[in-house]
Design an enzyme around this catalytic site. Structure first.
Site: not given
Lengths: 402, 277
Positions: B35, B37, B62, B106
């Site tokens: 996926c 992350d 990221c 995130c």
């Protein structure tokens, strides 16, 4: 930022100093409109003619086959729309799954307008099979469009052979050659390609200028309609300084094509060898395919591309990723997905694209900085050799196409 | 290029608490390499006070994923499990001075890793907790559950499918679940509009709260021998009291927030407090 090492020449290039100088006088001295009746405008025409000759020479074309446009995207749209307006009853387009958004998203749009689009897939090296294109062509096909070279992985496609197939079947063929022209020798007098798109800023001309090659005798409907400029094939007052700049850039590219394939290729190979010898768990994408001499797509296992780019950027090194997070979308790039790059690598892909202005020092500096960056990111990553990769089970039962 | 804040970049450049705790008291693993992350959170927890003594992370992702993970560890060290469980993705984003909308997922990953770690802690301790029933995976590309989507909608006041994609990644892959997400958003907001706390009389409030307690909350609490009672309602609050096994259970305050408060907030729209007497 003190040091800048620019390794993102497939995104855009620096304008050559010679190009800048050549353009200068067309802003405030020779600023006339070439269509004017008076001497002041008329005198500009010959510079456009000269530029057209230089552009034609770079690709082995006739000057009359060159139509100046504002960019590569305009050239691409012009070509596709020309074909579908010429044959309004034909509702099928063939392209590939690895095109630049300038073609890919246009095709996606046309699908919403009643068109059927066949996207030819690629293998794990990024190569495509011509027989698939041949099989897909039907009496309903308006145009086939295949890029000459891919922007992310640099793979060169056999467009001249594809053009032969299309000619035999009586279908128009267009190629998006934005990444190819100026990097590999091209001679349009030796092939049957109907239309070819080029962008100036990929070959050291400024942004905002490009051209469409239209083979003599190929039926055509203009995209921009208005004045008689470009022999009625592209209305709009000629962007004289930029056309002159593009002419100069093409003249330089013609001279430098040898360098691209010797000097630049050597730097690129040095970069790849350096990375392979200094860093574990890397793969050079499409290493075994015919590629542009300036491009390399490198996937680093267990780390994510955007993190690599930002850390490189902190050191003054400019590159780009083909993967998700940097581009605003969430999946890895459609090119890497089409190639089924293994999942531990797919998100950690970085593209380095060189130009004749790069030096060995640039590459040495990158090779000095990069191993530390990858090492640091792997320390932060929960994944690595021999470590369990969690979260996969739920991902295995659906199609990710990695 | 994203417009990242200086604080976020600093947490990316020099993340704090990178690593893995040996013999951790709790582990939370979310996301996956496919996926794009993933986060592994390990915690050291004081068995007496339930205070998080140490937290370490390992993140694949990221820059904002790395920074969000590091921020999370900073935020939870020194807090009790119960205090930490109240941290939302917005809190993580705020700690970093904000995140670009497309990167909010995130911060959601940080929140989910913490939830997973807390769940893991209670499981290890043998304390049974009532978990949500909405664990159905809606977005198969990014493995996002209905529960996660609903939580993101509620915490961040999301109204469109694109909002949900920015915050949870759901719908950002193949796009097949976008219709499903649209329905979840519609159902969430339409349910709320029926019962607007600020527009109800006290009698209406009592009736509705009693109904929700009897139909949705108490049947679940009774499985563990407990139940909850309505004490009072006011202009801006609902007062409740645990009885039976719940009144002595160490996990009751987490049950209160994750089941009782959550269910009431799901069913009733508007600003109000849910208080435990």
């Amino acid at each position: 930022m003190e040091k800048v090492v620019y390794l993102d020449n497939n995104a855009t290039t620096q304008v050559a100093e010679e190009v800048k100088i050549e353009m200068d006088k067309f802003f405030s001295k020779l600023y006339g409109n070439p269509s004017s009746m008076h001497f002041f405008g008329g005198q500009v025409q010959k510079y456009i003619d000269e530029a057209r000759e230089k552009v034609a020479k770079l690709i082995g074309a006739e000057p009359s086959e060159i139509i100046f446009t504002s960019c590569g995207t305009e050239s691409n749209s012009t070509a596709i729309y020309s074909a579908i307006r010429l044959f309004p009853h034909k509702k099928h387009i063939i392209t590939t799954s690895v095109e630049h958004p300038a073609i890919f998203n246009l095709c996606k749009y046309l699908e919403t307008q009643g068109y059927r689009v066949t996207y030819i897939g690629v293998d794990e090296n990024g190569m495509l099979d011509i027989s698939e294109i041949e099989k897909a062509i039907s009496s309903d096909t308006a145009i086939v469009s295949v890029m000459w070279a891919n922007n992310e992985i640099g793979v060169i496609y056999p467009v001249e052979e594809i053009a032969d197939v299309c000619k035999k079947k009586g279908v128009l063929f267009h190629t998006d050659a934005v990444q190819a022209v100026g990097k590999i020798p091209i001679n349009m007098s030796l092939n049957k390609i109907d239309m070819l798109s080029v962008s100036g800023h990929k070959l050291h001309a400024p942004k905002g200028i490009g051209f469409l090659y239209l083979r003599k005798g190929t039926p055509f409907v203009p995209f921009l309609i208005g004045g008689h400029q470009e022999r009625g094939r592209r209305a709009g007052t000629e962007n004289v300084p930029y056309i002159v700049g593009l002419g100069k850039a093409c003249e330089l590219a013609y001279k430098n094509i040898e360098l691209e394939n010797t000097y630049v290729r050597k730097l690129r190979d040095m970069l790849e060898e350096g990375i392979i010898s200094k860093i574990d768990y890397v793969r050079i994408n499409s290493k075994n395919a015919l590629r542009l001499p300036n491009t390399t797509s490198v996937s680093f296992g267990y780390v994510e591309g955007e993190s690599i780019l930002l850390m490189l950027s902190e050191k003054g090194i400019c590159a780009s990723t083909g993967s998700a997070c940097s581009s605003g979308s969430l999946e890895p790039s459609h090119v890497l997905m089409a190639m089924k790059v293994p999942m531990i690598y797919a998100h950690g892909t970085v593209r380095f694209s060189l130009s004749i202005y790069n030096t060995e020092d640039d590459i040495n500096y990158l090779l000095e900085v990069l191993p530390t960056i990858i090492k640091r990111l792997r320390e932060i990553s929960p994944f690595g050799e021999g470590k369990p990769i969690f979260g996969i089970d739920s991902c295995n039962n659906h199609s990710h196409n990695h | 290029m994203w417009s990242y804040t200086e604080k976020m970049m600093e947490y990316f450049r020099n993340p704090k608490n990178v690593g893995e705790i040996e013999n951790p008291d709790a582990v939370g693993e979310v996301g996956s390499i496919v996926c794009g992350d993933a986060l592994k959170l390990t915690l050291k927890i004081d068995p007496e006070t339930h205070v998080i003594i140490d937290a370490k992370f390992k993140t694949f992702g990221c820059a904002s994923a790395i920074a969000s993970s590091s921020a999370l560890t900073e935020m939870i060290i020194g807090k009790t499990i119960e205090e930490a469980s109240k941290i939302t993705n917005q809190d993580i984003a705020n700690f970093l001075g904000g995140l670009p909308e497309q990167k909010m997922h995130c911060s959601v990953m940080g929140m989910e890793a913490l939830e997973a770690a807390i769940e893991n802690y209670y499981t290890k301790k043998g304390i049974k907790r009532i978990v949500g029933e909405k664990d159905r995976i809606v977005c198969k590309c990014f493995n996002v559950t209905e529960k996660s989507i609903l939580k993101a909608i509620e915490l961040n006041n999301l109204k469109s499918v694109n909002d949900v994609t920015h915050f949870t990644k759901a719908g950002g892959g193949c796009g097949k679940c976008r219709g499903d997400i649209e329905k979840i958003i519609k159902d969430f907001w339409s349910g709320k509009e029926k019962f607007d706390f600020s527009k109800m009389t006290n009698v209406e409030k009592i009736k509705i709260v009693e109904k929700i307690l009897n139909e949705d909350i108490n049947p679940r609490l009774k499985e563990d021998g407990g139940f909850i009672e309505l004490i009072d309602v006011s202009e801006d609050s609902i007062k409740l009291k645990f009885l039976g096994a719940c009144s002595t259970c160490p996990a009751s305050s987490s049950t209160f927030s994750s089941v009782v408060e959550k269910t009431l907030k799901d069913k009733i729209f508007g600003k109000f407090k849910v208080e435990l007497m």
